[in-house]
Design an enzyme around this catalytic site. Structure first.
Site, PDB file in Angstrom:
ATOM      1  N   LYS A 127       0.854  -1.200   0.000  1.00  0.00           N
ATOM      2  CA  LYS A 127       0.000   0.000   0.000  1.00  0.00           C
ATOM      3  C   LYS A 127       0.881   1.238   0.000  1.00  0.00           C
ATOM      4  CE  LYS A 127      -4.175   0.219   2.486  1.00  0.00           C
ATOM      5  NZ  LYS A 127      -4.847   0.046   3.791  1.00  0.00           N
TER       6      LYS A 127
HETATM    7  C1  E4P Z   1      -8.223   0.084   4.324  1.00  0.00           C
HETATM    8  O1  E4P Z   1      -7.428  -0.199   3.453  1.00  0.00           O
HETATM    9  C2  E4P Z   1      -8.211   1.383   5.019  1.00  0.00           C
HETATM   10  O2  E4P Z   1      -6.974   1.602   5.585  1.00  0.00           O
HETATM   11  C3  E4P Z   1      -9.322   1.412   6.029  1.00  0.00           C
HETATM   12  O3  E4P Z   1     -10.507   0.917   5.428  1.00  0.00           O
HETATM   13  C4  E4P Z   1      -9.530   2.761   6.653  1.00  0.00           C
HETATM   14  O4  E4P Z   1     -10.695   2.738   7.431  1.00  0.00           O
HETATM   15  P1  E4P Z   1     -11.037   3.825   8.540  1.00  0.00           P
HETATM   16  O5  E4P Z   1     -11.424   5.079   7.853  1.00  0.00           O
HETATM   17  O6  E4P Z   1     -12.179   3.207   9.295  1.00  0.00           O
HETATM   18  O7  E4P Z   1      -9.813   3.987   9.390  1.00  0.00           O
END
Ligand code: E4P
Length: 228
Positions: free
Chosen positions: A83
């Protein structure tokens, strides 16, 4: 639509993977910090629990170090997806890692224009954060709509839309209707998708009536056996 689980909690992943409904996992630095455990150890365990892609996020912000961190993460297991943030350096690193054969999930996407850039950089996944947009009074689902429309209009784009920051069941249902490829779900959201009071009520009534028959499906009934 594929379902990924948005957690770094190994016990949760093991439990939910057993449902046969989990196609992959996403993590982020906040989720890793929540475990209080060593990143590489947790990542290795998660990759062993699911066959599908496991997103692991870099912590660097300059392209060179992002690439170095991405290589280190990708070396953990063949199903690691790196990522990178949606920044100029993040996309530059995305291009390099993609060319090396490492799939990249470009994260922290909040606009269709950003999604277009990520696709141009060769991202395997784009992660629009819909819940965080809703949180500030914007429309997260509109962003998913815009990205699916935009990607659909550009046949050369192979980037998959991975709906992230999902808060509830209707986010998942609406994203599926819009043709998003993946939704990454907090465990609570996936479990919540099973729930309906009429399912519970209906099952209770069926079982109560079944008990009145005095029969057992596995052992058969006296009447059934006599007819054989
Ligand atoms: C996933 O890849 C993201 O990091 C995650 O869904 C972020 O979610 P949040 O906004 O609940 O922290």
């Amino acid at each position: 639509m594929k379902f990924f689980i948005d957690t770094a909690d190994v016990a949760e992943i093991r439990d939910l993977a057993a449902t046969g409904l989990v196609d992959g996992v996403t993590t982020n630095p906040s989720l890793i910090a929540k475990t209080g455990r060593d990143f590489f150890e947790v990542l290795g365990e998660i990759c062993g629990l699911v066959d599908g892609p496991v997103s692991a996020e870099v912590a660097a912000t300059d392209a060179e170090t992002i690439v170095a961190e991405g290589r280190a993460l990708a070396a953990v297991a063949p199903n690691v997806v790196v990522k990178t943030p949606l920044t100029p350096d993040g996309l530059k690193a995305c291009r390099t890692l993609t060319e090396e054969g490492t799939p990249v999930n470009v994260t922290l996407c909040f606009s269709a224009a950003q999604a277009l850039l990520a696709a141009k950089a060769g991202a395997a996944y784009i992660s629009p954060f819909i819940g965080r947009l809703d949180d500030i009074g914007a429309d997260g689902m509109q962003l998913v709509h815009d990205i699916t429309e935009l990607y659909g209009a550009q046949p050369e784009i192979e980037t998959q839309v991975l709906v992230a920051s999902v808060r509830h069941t209707m986010h998942v249902v609406d994203a599926a209707k819009m043709g998003a490829d993946v939704a990454t779900l907090p465990p609570k959201v996936l479990r919540g998708m099973f729930d309906h009071p009429l399912t519970d009520k209906g099952l209770e009534a069926f079982l109560a009536d079944w008990r009145k028959t005095g029969q057992s499906i596995l052992s058969g009934t006296a009447k059934g056996r006599a007819a054989e």
